[in-house]
Design an enzyme around this catalytic site. Structure first.
Site: not given
Ligand code: 13P
Length: 259
Positions: A98, A169
């Site tokens: 992450h 992401e």
């Molecule tokens: P948000 O949905 O708050 O943007 O977070 C995304 C995230 O980091 C999930 O791992």
């Protein structure tokens, strides 16, 4: 149709075990109504023990961790929690790479070790990749490609690769202090194709067919349908909105009825 997967990353929330139980119970109640969707909740580690009973009773909702140690088994490493320990208390998934962990210094080779430990233990890794900034010249794709190559090095003939999930992401799309600025479904579609091609080059065509690709970054109920139907992804990784029970319930409902 393969089941969609919605993963809730609670990050460092909520502040008390009571609130964690309440949120988990409400999420489970919503998950029980779904037909086509798998739900994974990733709370802080300290809540696993008290939420474990709730998760296993339903079977439709699984628990995931937000990180795991590079070390395996047990040993003298202070502050570490191994894949084996997580597995033994009923954790099924683990978020790896992450951007908040990368920001704290986690390297590609650390992530690679964590993926290997997780797969060897039977934990299902959710590998997060994504660029910090989006540029017009396509350079950001090279960032994602490099992250995939480093993290998945040496895994080509690994049988347990069917347990791997890739989460695209983009860091710039992650919500900050109530400000939500998601990527758009067309761009996510392009990235999902690019990620599949890159995975095929790293792991081989056959392995890739079984690996779900999901999107994360400011996901909210209003965008769920578009991401799932036009974004070329098999699921979503939800941060902020997974902490608001009503909103998360809506996200699950829409996901379940999306094509
Ligand atoms: P948000 O949905 O708050 O943007 O977070 C995304 C995230 O980091 C999930 O791992």
């Amino acid at each position: 149709m393969a089941k969609k997967i919605i993963i809730a990353n609670w990050k460092m929330n909520p502040e008390t075990g009571e609130k964690a139980k309440e949120l988990f119970s409400l999420s489970r109640k919503a998950a029980l109504k779904l037909k086509n969707t798998k739900v994974v909740i990733c709370p802080p580690n300290i809540y696993f023990q008290s939420l474990g009973g709730l998760a296993s009773k339903s079977g439709r909702i699984s628990m995931g961790a937000q990180d795991v140690s590079i070390f395996s088994g047990s040993g003298p490493q202070t502050g570490e929690i191994s894949a084996e320990m997580l597995k033994k208390i009923g954790v099924e998934y683990v978020i790896l790479g992450h951007s908040s962990r990368r920001e704290l210094g986690e390297s590609g080779s650390d992530i690679n070790k964590k993926i290997k430990n997780s797969l060897a233990t039977g934990l299902k890794p959710i590998l997060c990749v994504g660029e910090k900034e989006r540029c017009d010249n396509g350079e950001f794709m090279k960032v994602v490609e490099a992250q995939l190559k480093e993290s998945l090095d040496g895994l080509k003939s690994e049988k347990s690769l069917k347990n791997l999930i890739i989460a695209y992401e983009p860091v710039w799309a992650i919500s900050k202090k109530g400000s939500f600025k998601a990527d758009n479904p067309d761009s996510v579609f392009g990235m999902s194709i690019f990620i599949r091609k890159t995975l095929a080059a790293i792991l081989g065509e056959d392995a890739v067919k079984k690996i779900p690709i999901i999107y994360g970054g400011s996901v909210a109920s209003q965008t769920v349908k578009d991401f799932l139907e036009r974004g070329g992804v098999n699921g979503l990784l939800v941060g902020g909105k997974s902490l608001v029970a009503k909103e998360f319930e809506e996200i699950l409902k829409i996901a379940d009825s999306s094509k």
